[in-house]
Design a protein around this motif. Structure first.
Motif, short mmCIF file in Angstrom:
data_model
loop_
_atom_site.label_atom_id
_atom_site.label_comp_id
_atom_site.label_asym_id
_atom_site.label_seq_id
_atom_site.Cartn_x
_atom_site.Cartn_y
_atom_site.Cartn_z
N THR B 141 -67.99 71.43 90.68
CA THR B 141 -69.37 70.99 90.45
C THR B 141 -70.21 71.22 91.69
O THR B 141 -71.35 71.67 91.61
CB THR B 141 -69.39 69.49 90.08
OG1 THR B 141 -68.43 69.28 89.07
CG2 THR B 141 -70.76 69.06 89.60
N ARG B 144 -71.00 74.93 92.16
CA ARG B 144 -72.04 75.40 91.24
C ARG B 144 -73.41 74.96 91.74
O ARG B 144 -74.39 75.71 91.69
CB ARG B 144 -71.76 74.84 89.86
CG ARG B 144 -72.55 75.53 88.78
CD ARG B 144 -72.21 74.99 87.39
NE ARG B 144 -73.08 75.63 86.43
CZ ARG B 144 -72.84 76.81 85.88
NH1 ARG B 144 -71.76 77.48 86.19
NH2 ARG B 144 -73.70 77.32 85.01
N LYS B 145 -73.46 73.71 92.24
CA LYS B 145 -74.73 73.18 92.73
C LYS B 145 -75.20 73.95 93.96
O LYS B 145 -76.38 74.28 94.11
CB LYS B 145 -74.56 71.69 93.06
CG LYS B 145 -75.86 70.97 93.12
CD LYS B 145 -75.63 69.51 93.43
CE LYS B 145 -76.82 68.99 94.20
NZ LYS B 145 -76.51 67.75 94.88
N LYS B 148 -76.88 77.24 93.07
CA LYS B 148 -77.68 77.19 91.85
C LYS B 148 -78.89 78.14 91.87
O LYS B 148 -79.40 78.51 90.83
CB LYS B 148 -78.10 75.76 91.52
CG LYS B 148 -79.06 75.13 92.49
CD LYS B 148 -79.52 73.77 91.94
CE LYS B 148 -80.58 73.20 92.86
NZ LYS B 148 -80.19 72.06 93.61
#
Lengths: 640, 160
Positions: B141, B144-145, B148
């Motif tokens: 997570t 991905r952040k 982004k």
């Protein structure tokens, strides 16, 4: 009902600063049932403890801190401060969020009553059962952020919550605030000046007992219900995202933004000081008071320019308007720097803006000159002058000494021409809501028991249908006229005004934020408040009980004012609101017509069971609400 | 797979609903001093960091407990204290590098028990500053952040 308390802590502290005596008393069950808490119980204490014509800054005045049964739970953070107000000579009262009230409950106390005056500066230290009056000579002369850090360092405990005054309160600035959690304010009516007059620097609290809940499972289920209702509502994209500063965007569009001491409704560059601008350019993240999932506060940062590096919490619409458009300023970094200083000094930002706005207005009109201002030209929106004036007000230096009196007394000192430019109700300058086009909201402002203010009730249906549907309006108030702002409706609006005034009382008694209710557009109604209150306390309040509570406290507050010389004239708009119209926009030409407003006032007195000629509560109304002793006292004084 | 409570300090508002809910479900009181999760707050710096037991894979608390009062709940993976055996020596509190073991005002040792697999603090965290996540997803997570903005650099029209 005997034994263990749920919701309430069950104890109050009585502190006499003259004799340095501390008493811990049990809270009476009868008081909790009839006045519930917070504002309600505060008012009862105030009525019983203060004699008429007391000097607000004298040792005989009483300063009362109150929390409610929901303070410290998962929906309540609020603290109420009540006293006789330096700003008005009437009821002084102010409500704040933050973390202090919750900590007081955790330590095991609902209310603190402060009497007398200390010779030397002191502060009160509360650590569960340990209560101590301590020397504050090392804290006197310091502002509230530093004071908080010093006490936390001394005790090596970062969980200590500090509520207190900065230099403004020490210097008896008439509109000084009491601050807590760094930037949350019991701002209005000058409660901080009363604390300063008593030489009480602050109250530091640490508590580990918590708030016992009568039915934890049911309470948590009700919390989950309102959480679900609120977070799935379209309104959750509103305050919880932009905070109250979004009101600038709405009012600018609607045509009722207070600009340049209420002389206009629009200003060039307003787009720089909107809620959207805050979120896009300055907000780092949302912040919240204790136990609140609405997080309408922001932590802000200025990233470039003169005020690069300014950071802080605690920005509201009132700060933006008071240090922005109302004084001709549209530079957001100046507002952000300004609000940090205002909060640290412990000033009410509403009246700070009010005083500066009036001063700039008078200067631009030539009513005062550089001779009066200490040689400084004070033109609309001059950022350096604004910051300089804030320092001078808090320190009562030079021209600031005059501004520190607040708009009403400042105008009185300057003279007749200045008095024509001041906006006030019961001597208190208004919060940043333009009420001239909104006749119902105006009725609320004028009849408010602490002076001009929107948090004492606000006829939501008038905001052009916003937040209250037509069907609801007709069902509640009997006519669709309540949704038309400019109508002097004598049927629905007086009812509606009292309805919202009672709601504000109820929220302030249980000490739940009004923004967690239908006030802010969520489907959270009186039934939900009952559910939360009952599952937390184990009591069985009904919606009717809450409605009667609202009326009871409202009339009690009117009784307090009556004792201080309140008459019907005090509920009439000030001269300027009745003579100067809004100059442009959708509401061009709107002002308050004396005759028509007076008729609404008549109807409002009928609804609230007050005497139409005097505005004073009727004896039978007081008795039927269980305020027989109050009625007797008013009778004894020849008021009824 | 193992799940843990993950903190996202940048989203935390400092409201302490998690503290209030935790103490309520465990003791019937809203009382941060009895909460198993605490929000460390630096109010004037804008820092709010929720901290609680991380349910370590090799728990020091369990190792140092002289009476074997601490053991992992096989269903939830939580390191639980058997209060009938606990002698309140607080070795677990002293040994934990994160402050995951705390002491209540009455002297009991407090440690997150994941509410039997449904942590109640997480259910009322509006901004998702705390989440109950499978351990293998935590890092991904964040990855991905962190990247982004890449899709926009590659002119991908629709959001991923």
């Amino acid at each position: 009902m005997q034994g263990k308390w749920y919701g309430w802590a069950g104890k109050i502290i009585e502190l006499d600063l003259t004799s340095k005596k501390i008493l811990v008393k049990p809270l009476s069950r009868d008081l909790a049932e009839r006045f519930v808490g917070g504002r309600g119980i505060n008012m009862k204490f105030l009525f019983d403890e203060i004699k008429p014509n007391t000097d607000p800054l004298g040792p005989e005045n009483v300063l009362i801190f109150g929390t409610g049964p929901l303070t410290g739970t998962i929906v309540g953070s609020r603290t109420q401060v009540s006293t006789k107000a330096p700003m008005t000579g009437f009821l002084g009262d102010s409500n704040s969020g933050g973390h202090w009230g919750a900590e007081l409950k955790f330590a095991g106390y609902d209310h603190i009553i402060i009497k007398g005056r200390s010779e030397k500066p002191v502060y009160l230290f509360i650590d569960d059962d340990e209560i101590e009056i301590r020397d504050a000579s090392h804290l006197w002369g310091k502002n509230i952020w530093e004071v908080t850090d010093i006490i936390r360092d001394e005790e090596s405990d970062s969980e200590i919550q500090v509520l207190g005054i900065g230099l403004a309160g020490e210097n008896l600035v008439r509109f000084a605030a009491i601050m807590n959690t760094f930037s949350r304010a019991n701002g209005r009516t000058g409660v901080g000046a009363v604390m300063g007059s008593k030489r009480l620097k602050c109250i530091a609290v640490r508590g580990t007992k918590g708030v016992s809940i009568a039915d934890p499972e049911r309470f948590l289920n009700h919390i989950k219900e309102i959480y679900q209702k609120a977070t799935t509502s379209p309104m959750f994209d509103h305050y919880p995202v932009y905070g109250t500063p979004i009101l600038t965007d709405m009012k600018a569009e609607l045509g009722n933004l207070p600009v340049k001491n209420w002389s206009d409704i629009t200003i060039e560059g307003v787009e720089n000081v909107t809620g959207k601008a805050l979120v896009e350019k300055y907000a780092q993240k949302n912040r919240a008071c204790y136990g609140c999932f609405y997080h309408c506060d922001h932590f802000f940062m200025v990233k470039e320019g003169k005020y690069q590096g300014v950071i802080g919490p605690g920005l509201e619409y009132e700060s933006v308007n008071g240090l922005g458009p109302r004084i001709g300023n549209t530079d957001f970094p100046t507002i952000l720097h300004g609000i940090n200083i205002v909060n640290d000094y412990g000033l009410d930002v509403v009246s700070t803006g009010g005083s500066i706005a009036l001063a700039m207005d008078l200067y631009e009109r030539g009513i005062i000159t550089e001779k009066d201002t200490g040689g400084i030209p004070i033109r609309w929106g001059d950022g350096d002058v604004i910051i300089d004036l804030i320092h001078k007000i808090a320190k009562r230096e030079g021209f600031g000494d005059l501004l520190a009196e607040g708009p009403y007394y400042m105008a009185k000192k300057i003279g007749k021409e200045a008095e024509k430019r001041v906006m006030h109700a019961k001597k208190l300058d208004p919060t940043a809501v333009e009420t001239r086009p909104f006749k119902g909201q105006a009725l609320n402002y004028m009849t408010s028991t602490r002076g001009a203010d929107h948090l004492r009730g606000l006829l939501k249906s008038e905001a052009l249908g916003h937040q209250v549907t037509m069907e609801q309006a007709i069902k509640l108030f009997g006519t669709k006229d309540v949704t038309v702002p400019t109508l002097y409706d004598t049927v629905g609006k007086p009812k509606g005004v009292f309805y919202y005034q009672k709601l504000s009382v109820i929220c302030d008694c249980i000490e739940m934020c009004k923004f967690n209710t239908f006030w802010a557009g969520y489907d959270i109604y009186f039934e939900d408040l009952c559910n939360l209150l009952n599952s937390a306390t184990g009591m069985e309040f009904t919606v009717e009980d809450l409605d009667r509570l609202g009326a009871r406290i409202w009339l009690l507050e009117k009784a307090i004012n009556t004792r201080e010389g309140y008459t019907r004239e005090d509920d009439m708009p000030c001269e300027r609101m009745m003579t100067e119209a809004i100059p442009q926009g959708r509401f061009k030409g709107e002002l308050l017509d004396k005759e028509k407003f007076s008729k609404m006032l008549d109807a409002y007195y009928e609804v609230t069971r007050c005497d139409v000629k005097t505005g004073i509560p009727k004896e039978d109304a007081l008795i039927s609400l269980g305020l027989g002793d109050v009625a007797n006292e008013l009778k004894r004084l020849g008021k009824i | 797979m193992k799940k843990i409570i993950v903190s996202n300090p940048e989203k935390c508002t400092g409201c302490r609903v998690c503290e209030s809910v935790c103490s309520l479900v465990h003791t019937g009181r809203c009382n941060p001093a009895e909460s198993r999760i605490r929000v460390m707050r630096w109010e004037t710096k804008g820092l709010d960091i929720p901290v609680t037991c991380l349910q370590c894979e090799d728990p020091i608390c369990e190792m140092v407990c002289p009476v074997n009062a601490i053991s992992r709940n096989p269903d939830t993976g939580a390191m639980e204290t058997n209060h009938d055996i606990c002698i309140k020596c607080y070795m677990c509190v002293m040994a934990c590098p994160f402050g995951g073991s705390l002491i209540a005002p009455n002297g009991d040792v407090l440690r997150c028990d994941l509410c039997g697999g449904e942590p109640q603090c997480v259910t009322l965290c509006q901004t998702k500053a705390i989440e109950y996540k499978r351990v293998d997803k935590v890092g991904v997570t964040k990855m991905r952040k962190a990247i982004k903005h890449f899709p926009s650099l590659y002119r991908v029209e629709k959001s991923m």
